[in-house]
Design a protein around this motif. Sequence first.
Motif, PDB file in Angstrom:
ATOM      1  N   ALA A  39       0.814  -1.218   0.000  1.00  0.00           N
ATOM      2  CA  ALA A  39       0.000   0.000   0.000  1.00  0.00           C
ATOM      3  C   ALA A  39       0.844   1.263   0.000  1.00  0.00           C
ATOM      4  CB  ALA A  39      -0.969  -0.004   1.175  1.00  0.00           C
ATOM      5  N   LEU A  40       1.930   1.256  -0.790  1.00  0.00           N
ATOM      6  CA  LEU A  40       2.793   2.428  -0.900  1.00  0.00           C
ATOM      7  C   LEU A  40       2.893   2.916  -2.339  1.00  0.00           C
ATOM      8  CD1 LEU A  40       5.651   1.439   1.572  1.00  0.00           C
ATOM      9  CD2 LEU A  40       3.935   3.216   1.892  1.00  0.00           C
ATOM     10  N   ALA A  41       1.922   2.578  -3.160  1.00  0.00           N
ATOM     11  CA  ALA A  41       1.919   3.074  -4.541  1.00  0.00           C
ATOM     12  C   ALA A  41       1.688   4.578  -4.531  1.00  0.00           C
ATOM     13  CB  ALA A  41       0.834   2.378  -5.352  1.00  0.00           C
ATOM     14  N   GLY A  42       2.232   5.236  -5.560  1.00  0.00           N
ATOM     15  CA  GLY A  42       2.071   6.683  -5.660  1.00  0.00           C
ATOM     16  C   GLY A  42       3.357   7.331  -6.114  1.00  0.00           C
ATOM     17  N   PRO A  43       3.445   8.645  -6.000  1.00  0.00           N
ATOM     18  CA  PRO A  43       4.645   9.357  -6.435  1.00  0.00           C
ATOM     19  C   PRO A  43       5.832   9.039  -5.535  1.00  0.00           C
ATOM     20  CG  PRO A  43       3.151  10.837  -5.299  1.00  0.00           C
ATOM     21  CD  PRO A  43       2.407   9.545  -5.483  1.00  0.00           C
ATOM     22  N   PRO A  44       7.045   9.434  -5.955  1.00  0.00           N
ATOM     23  CA  PRO A  44       8.237   9.129  -5.165  1.00  0.00           C
ATOM     24  C   PRO A  44       8.161   9.604  -3.715  1.00  0.00           C
ATOM     25  CG  PRO A  44       8.879   9.863  -7.351  1.00  0.00           C
ATOM     26  CD  PRO A  44       7.390  10.056  -7.261  1.00  0.00           C
ATOM     27  N   ALA A  45       7.453  10.688  -3.455  1.00  0.00           N
ATOM     28  CA  ALA A  45       7.369  11.204  -2.083  1.00  0.00           C
ATOM     29  C   ALA A  45       6.758  10.198  -1.126  1.00  0.00           C
ATOM     30  CB  ALA A  45       6.561  12.500  -2.070  1.00  0.00           C
ATOM     31  N   VAL A  46       5.859   9.332  -1.618  1.00  0.00           N
ATOM     32  CA  VAL A  46       5.235   8.325  -0.766  1.00  0.00           C
ATOM     33  C   VAL A  46       6.286   7.331  -0.279  1.00  0.00           C
ATOM     34  CG1 VAL A  46       3.558   6.442  -0.708  1.00  0.00           C
ATOM     35  CG2 VAL A  46       2.997   8.580  -1.872  1.00  0.00           C
ATOM     36  N   THR A  47       7.057   6.798  -1.203  1.00  0.00           N
ATOM     37  CA  THR A  47       8.112   5.854  -0.834  1.00  0.00           C
ATOM     38  C   THR A  47       9.174   6.542   0.010  1.00  0.00           C
ATOM     39  OG1 THR A  47       7.763   4.523  -2.821  1.00  0.00           O
ATOM     40  CG2 THR A  47       9.902   4.333  -1.756  1.00  0.00           C
ATOM     41  N   GLU A  48       9.520   7.757  -0.345  1.00  0.00           N
ATOM     42  CA  GLU A  48      10.562   8.464   0.406  1.00  0.00           C
ATOM     43  C   GLU A  48      10.168   8.659   1.863  1.00  0.00           C
ATOM     44  OE1 GLU A  48      13.467  12.360   0.083  1.00  0.00           O
ATOM     45  OE2 GLU A  48      11.625  12.299  -1.102  1.00  0.00           O
ATOM     46  N   ARG A  49       8.912   9.024   2.121  1.00  0.00           N
ATOM     47  CA  ARG A  49       8.479   9.210   3.500  1.00  0.00           C
ATOM     48  C   ARG A  49       8.604   7.911   4.291  1.00  0.00           C
ATOM     49  NH1 ARG A  49       4.310  12.523   1.304  1.00  0.00           N
ATOM     50  NH2 ARG A  49       2.843  10.773   1.358  1.00  0.00           N
ATOM     51  N   HIS A  50       8.195   6.817   3.659  1.00  0.00           N
ATOM     52  CA  HIS A  50       8.239   5.526   4.339  1.00  0.00           C
ATOM     53  C   HIS A  50       9.673   5.128   4.691  1.00  0.00           C
ATOM     54  CE1 HIS A  50       7.119   1.393   5.336  1.00  0.00           C
ATOM     55  NE2 HIS A  50       8.144   1.008   4.599  1.00  0.00           N
ATOM     56  N   VAL A  51      10.581   5.265   3.744  1.00  0.00           N
ATOM     57  CA  VAL A  51      11.972   4.859   3.978  1.00  0.00           C
ATOM     58  C   VAL A  51      12.682   5.860   4.880  1.00  0.00           C
ATOM     59  CG1 VAL A  51      14.184   4.375   2.863  1.00  0.00           C
ATOM     60  CG2 VAL A  51      12.056   3.617   1.785  1.00  0.00           C
ATOM     61  N   ARG A  52      12.446   7.150   4.645  1.00  0.00           N
ATOM     62  CA  ARG A  52      13.121   8.180   5.427  1.00  0.00           C
ATOM     63  C   ARG A  52      12.771   8.071   6.913  1.00  0.00           C
ATOM     64  NH1 ARG A  52      17.221  11.176   3.798  1.00  0.00           N
ATOM     65  NH2 ARG A  52      16.128  11.823   1.879  1.00  0.00           N
ATOM     66  N   ALA A  53      11.539   7.679   7.218  1.00  0.00           N
ATOM     67  CA  ALA A  53      11.141   7.536   8.614  1.00  0.00           C
ATOM     68  C   ALA A  53      12.010   6.514   9.338  1.00  0.00           C
ATOM     69  CB  ALA A  53       9.669   7.138   8.700  1.00  0.00           C
ATOM     70  N   GLN A  54      12.462   5.486   8.618  1.00  0.00           N
ATOM     71  CA  GLN A  54      13.337   4.486   9.225  1.00  0.00           C
ATOM     72  C   GLN A  54      14.784   4.973   9.276  1.00  0.00           C
ATOM     73  OE1 GLN A  54      12.193   0.261   7.919  1.00  0.00           O
ATOM     74  NE2 GLN A  54      11.187   1.565   6.405  1.00  0.00           N
TER      75      GLN A  54
END
Length: 223
Positions: free
Chosen positions: A82-97
């Motif tokens: 459930a992380l489909a979308g623009p690059p900002a979606v993936t970036e937020r998920h990974v950056r949080a870690q």
Amino acid sequence: MQGQPVHPDQRPGRAGRAGRHPVRVRGHPQPGGGWLMRVDPPGWGEVPTPAGRFRLGPVRLPADLELLTGWMNDPEVAEFWALAGPPAVTERHVRAQLDGDGHSVPCLGLLGGAPMSYWEVYRADLDPLAAHYPALPHDTGVHLLLGPAASRGRGLGAHLLAALAGMVFGHVPSCERVVAEPDVRNLRSVRAFERAGFRAAAELDLPDKRAALMVRDRDPLPA
């Protein structure tokens, strides 16, 4: 094959922001400290598998963002991550870690030197997941997705999961179990864990899915 974050707070595509843990329960206090502040999965080196030599590498942003975003937008991956979308979606998920407390480490999986999978290695006993099963100290959790579609459906996930479990046990002496919580509907993932030596220990009602608790125990020392 996917073992995905489960709570909407961890799904920027739905909630607009990412949490700091693979399983995040709204309002749950985030623990501090832990071995992942000192243990570095990308430093565990390369191991042989039936599919080739495998290792974990660090995720680097923004360098790896395009690759990860492409994987997250694959329909088979998006169904469970459930992380489909623009690059900002993936970036937020990974950056949080990457910017978090060290309890979850995002990694690229490289086979024969080529990136082909995404991993999250985390302290399950310090995660809100521990409220849903009888966690032991230093339980290590794992999430996996195979990026290229050609890598799926041919047994590769099981080989890599077995290799990863061996790496955890070899480099984290205090860990006695590797655990995972794939969606019970994700039969391909559950079967891959079973082929990798994990057992289905229970079904868990997590905030955003019913999960199969998969457990692989450290092999006992020879008598």
